[in-house]
Write a protein that holds these residues in place. Sequence first.
Motif, PDB file in Angstrom:
ATOM      1  N   LYS A  70    -113.448  27.060 -33.769  1.00 35.24           N
ATOM      2  CA  LYS A  70    -114.398  27.545 -34.780  1.00 35.24           C
ATOM      3  C   LYS A  70    -114.758  29.006 -34.539  1.00 35.24           C
ATOM      4  CE  LYS A  70    -118.935  26.577 -36.804  1.00 35.24           C
ATOM      5  NZ  LYS A  70    -120.155  25.727 -36.719  1.00 35.24           N
ATOM      6  N   SER A  71    -114.961  29.377 -33.285  1.00 33.67           N
ATOM      7  CA  SER A  71    -115.316  30.765 -32.939  1.00 33.67           C
ATOM      8  C   SER A  71    -114.185  31.726 -33.284  1.00 33.67           C
ATOM      9  CB  SER A  71    -115.649  30.867 -31.454  1.00 33.67           C
ATOM     10  OG  SER A  71    -116.806  30.121 -31.150  1.00 33.67           O
ATOM     11  N   LYS A  72    -112.956  31.294 -33.036  1.00 34.21           N
ATOM     12  CA  LYS A  72    -111.791  32.127 -33.380  1.00 34.21           C
ATOM     13  C   LYS A  72    -111.714  32.343 -34.891  1.00 34.21           C
ATOM     14  CE  LYS A  72    -109.998  32.370 -29.150  1.00 34.21           C
ATOM     15  NZ  LYS A  72    -111.019  31.622 -28.411  1.00 34.21           N
ATOM     16  N   LEU A  73    -111.972  31.269 -35.650  1.00 33.40           N
ATOM     17  CA  LEU A  73    -111.960  31.379 -37.119  1.00 33.40           C
ATOM     18  C   LEU A  73    -113.040  32.343 -37.595  1.00 33.40           C
ATOM     19  CD1 LEU A  73    -111.350  27.673 -38.222  1.00 33.40           C
ATOM     20  CD2 LEU A  73    -109.883  29.625 -38.746  1.00 33.40           C
ATOM     21  N   ILE A  74    -114.214  32.263 -36.983  1.00 34.81           N
ATOM     22  CA  ILE A  74    -115.314  33.174 -37.349  1.00 34.81           C
ATOM     23  C   ILE A  74    -114.909  34.620 -37.068  1.00 34.81           C
ATOM     24  CG2 ILE A  74    -117.666  33.894 -36.758  1.00 34.81           C
ATOM     25  CD1 ILE A  74    -118.296  30.910 -36.236  1.00 34.81           C
ATOM     26  N   ALA A  75    -114.294  34.866 -35.896  1.00 40.77           N
ATOM     27  CA  ALA A  75    -113.860  36.221 -35.527  1.00 40.77           C
ATOM     28  C   ALA A  75    -112.833  36.758 -36.529  1.00 40.77           C
ATOM     29  CB  ALA A  75    -113.265  36.212 -34.120  1.00 40.77           C
TER      30      ALA A  75
ATOM     31  N   LEU B  46    -104.720  30.191 -32.886  1.00 40.26           N
ATOM     32  CA  LEU B  46    -105.049  28.960 -33.614  1.00 40.26           C
ATOM     33  C   LEU B  46    -103.825  28.092 -33.868  1.00 40.26           C
ATOM     34  CD1 LEU B  46    -107.504  30.492 -36.252  1.00 40.26           C
ATOM     35  CD2 LEU B  46    -108.100  29.272 -34.156  1.00 40.26           C
ATOM     36  N   THR B  47    -102.647  28.705 -33.856  1.00 43.64           N
ATOM     37  CA  THR B  47    -101.409  27.953 -34.134  1.00 43.64           C
ATOM     38  C   THR B  47    -100.499  27.921 -32.904  1.00 43.64           C
ATOM     39  OG1 THR B  47    -100.362  29.960 -35.019  1.00 43.64           O
ATOM     40  CG2 THR B  47    -101.491  28.528 -36.596  1.00 43.64           C
ATOM     41  N   LYS B  48    -101.102  28.038 -31.740  1.00 44.46           N
ATOM     42  CA  LYS B  48    -100.348  28.166 -30.499  1.00 44.46           C
ATOM     43  C   LYS B  48     -99.340  27.030 -30.286  1.00 44.46           C
ATOM     44  CE  LYS B  48    -101.064  28.315 -25.494  1.00 44.46           C
ATOM     45  NZ  LYS B  48    -102.065  28.335 -24.398  1.00 44.46           N
TER      46      LYS B  48
END
Length: 309
Positions: free
Chosen positions: A280-285, A206-208
Amino acid sequence: MNSEKETFQQKNFVSKSLFYRFSQFVGFLLGARFFVAALLTFALYVSTFFLFNQDENFRNFVFDFKVHGIIFCTVLSILAGGIINQFYDFEKDHIVKPFRTRIQSFIKQKYFLYAYLLLTVISLAVACLISYRVFIFFVIYQFFMWFYSHKLSRILILNNLTFISLTLYPFFGMMVYYETFSKEVLLMAIFLFLILLCIDIVKDTLTKSVDKAFGYDTIPNSFDYKTSQWIIVFLMLLTMAVSMKLISKTGISGFMSFYFSSGLFVFILCIYYTLDYTKKSKLIAINILRIWVFIGIISMLLNGIVGKL
């Protein structure tokens, strides 16, 4: 008329002053990662009493001031580590965590450093009163917390491994203190290490771009997108394998058995979200995994209470 105006101005000044003080207090809590420290403290007490120290009764545990002293030193060390980490990551956090940085801006950075030194000194002083071994344990802990923030957080793979190791370091200390060495404890430690590693690497995705701009060599900005994804998936599959090993080979039962069994479906869900390209999917994971870690602590607590009855 003038008196009413002065009264209004005084009230306005007081309200602004109170808001400013409150903002400073919240900023300090966020800077020191107080809520993370509170969760780790809770986890430490639960794991110490119900996992590492299964033979001692509750009364003896409550009056074991040496253990409380060690946990107190751990909390102060975690707070100090959070402060020094935000000091080094201040510029990066301006972009990644703008709200938190805005709240923290109510306190000058020098006061954060004063708080860091004070917490470090108190922690080491208490550790020294407990024993010289505990003192050495916390000197190592605090040194690597500083060294991680100063240098290791920018080095590929070492940043993730060091961060997770520092998170689990107090639990390792308690395991050594009680000499609780068993296959069950070892597998649970590996399980927790892997799940926290998954969270940390997904968080890095997310912070790549920000990490790359500020010179942080993380897995997502050092490898292509697909490679990073499959590394995360491999770690989740490995965590599932450890879960199955815990269920089949250690004879674990009760709430913990249900936790590790149902965790297989949780990890399949997380793999699904991880393979999605959206933020959003990464945040959910990440949030699912974080909640699952907390549920694991609660399961251990409930399992321990039932076992003690």
